[in-house]
Design a protein around this motif. Structure first.
Motif, mmCIF file in Angstrom:
data_model
loop_
_atom_site.group_PDB
_atom_site.id
_atom_site.type_symbol
_atom_site.label_atom_id
_atom_site.label_comp_id
_atom_site.label_asym_id
_atom_site.label_seq_id
_atom_site.Cartn_x
_atom_site.Cartn_y
_atom_site.Cartn_z
ATOM 1 N N LYS A 1 -68.798 20.091 8.569
ATOM 2 C CA LYS A 1 -69.997 20.411 7.805
ATOM 3 C C LYS A 1 -71.220 19.741 8.422
ATOM 4 O O LYS A 1 -72.293 20.355 8.535
ATOM 5 N N GLU A 2 -71.080 18.496 8.830
ATOM 6 C CA GLU A 2 -72.185 17.796 9.488
ATOM 7 C C GLU A 2 -72.595 18.502 10.777
ATOM 8 O O GLU A 2 -73.783 18.653 11.069
ATOM 9 N N GLU B 1 -74.493 21.651 9.868
ATOM 10 C CA GLU B 1 -75.855 21.337 9.433
ATOM 11 C C GLU B 1 -76.760 21.041 10.613
ATOM 12 O O GLU B 1 -77.924 21.483 10.651
ATOM 13 N N LYS B 2 -76.252 20.331 11.591
ATOM 14 C CA LYS B 2 -77.040 20.022 12.787
ATOM 15 C C LYS B 2 -77.329 21.295 13.587
ATOM 16 O O LYS B 2 -78.415 21.444 14.169
ATOM 17 N N LYS C 1 -75.964 30.127 5.912
ATOM 18 C CA LYS C 1 -75.497 29.185 4.905
ATOM 19 C C LYS C 1 -74.102 28.701 5.292
ATOM 20 O O LYS C 1 -73.371 29.388 6.003
ATOM 21 N N ILE C 2 -73.767 27.530 4.810
ATOM 22 C CA ILE C 2 -72.440 26.979 5.047
ATOM 23 C C ILE C 2 -71.546 27.350 3.867
ATOM 24 O O ILE C 2 -71.843 27.004 2.722
#
Length: 306
Positions: free
Chosen positions: A245-246, A249-250, A261-262
């Motif tokens: 997830k990180e 986002e990056k 979107k995740i």
């Protein structure tokens, strides 16, 4: 030192070769694709054996005169018998040939997959419980590397060759050379494509690992090669757990106005990650790796090259 490296034009392999050259070693690369990395092909301190892992005669000839063998390459197969013939048998043959050639050291590249099912304590002495053919193959290779430990008949009246094992975890990175290669796993690129096309990024909730950069992984090989250790196993992992997830986002942050979107699929994985201990590489080699800086660079590189 003259070092024989299988898979030296592959991802981890070409980082290992780079580290060896940086330390002034001479390298013999065994690969099916000797022209894959032209920079290595042109290096006067690198010679090549064009062979598959199962080309035993060529591999044996290439080992003559070498002081050490670092076995990185994987022989793949889609069935248990294919994995046995293409990888396990090849590893055992290479082990024997290295000993016959007079190599002082043998380093086997296993995987954290050999350990299999993740338990509350994951360290080098945790028992192997592989959950797939890849893990089973690596666990089998480990057993033969460690078991080849003393005299056997007239062919091997004694075994002097030091034999050690590295279990890499998820290893990432840009190419070691401009004409080199990145990791074969495509998840970074799949995220980059999704961001560029404003598609959602699908991940598993709480999925992540102790990422390690390939140059950091190569440091473990060098420390082990230059040591006098024998019959030891080392986990090749970063000290910091990082989520996918990180990373997503990056990746999204690299495109202003991105509509991606995740989307997380809940598989019931807990919020607290199960960690592998990296204390042994700290105690033995004074190595501890935080991959965040490399990871930021790799995310940018992936986005630019997607």
């Amino acid at each position: 030192m003259r070092v024989f490296v299988t898979g030296g034009t592959g991802f981890i392999g070409h980082y290992v070769v780079k580290a060896l050259l940086d330390r002034g070693h001479e390298v013999v690369v065994a690969t099916r694709h000797p022209n894959k990395v032209p920079t290595l092909r042109a290096n006067p301190n690198v010679s090549f054996v064009e062979a598959a892992l199962t080309d035993f005669e060529k591999m044996g000839e290439g080992l003559v005169g070498c002081d050490a063998c670092i076995h990185v390459a994987l022989g793949w197969g889609d069935t248990p018998s294919a994995m046995l013939m293409n990888d396990t048998r090849a590893t055992i043959a290479l082990l024997e040939m290295a000993a016959r050639a007079g190599c002082d050291k043998f380093i086997y590249t296993s995987s954290t997959s050999a350990m299999g099912r993740v338990r509350s304590e994951m360290h080098e002495m945790t028992s192997n419980l592989p959950i797939d053919l890849y893990g089973a193959t690596k666990a089998a290779g480990e057993a033969f590397v460690l078991g080849f430990s003393h005299g056997y008949g007239s062919q091997f009246p004694e075994v002097k060759m030091k034999r050690n094992i590295i279990r890499p975890g998820y290893t990432f990175g840009n190419p070691a050379f401009p004409d080199g290669c990145s990791q074969p796993d495509r998840r970074f690129f799949e995220m980059a494509y999704a961001v560029k096309e404003d598609r959602d990024i699908n991940i598993i909730k709480n999925d992540g690992t102790q990422f390690i950069h390939a140059s950091q992984q190569a440091q473990i090989y060098m420390k082990l090669l230059e040591s006098d250790l024998n019959e030891e196993i080392f986990l090749g992992l970063g000290s910091e757990w990082i989520s996918w997830k990180e990373i997503a986002e990056k990746m999204i942050a690299l495109k202003p106005g991105c509509k991606s979107k995740i989307v997380e699929t809940d598989m019931g994985w807990g919020d607290e990650p199960m960690l592998y201990s990296v204390q042994k590489i700290k105690d033995s080699f004074d190595l501890a790796f935080d991959a965040h800086e490399f990871l930021d660079e790799h995310i940018r590189w992936t986005f630019e090259n997607a």
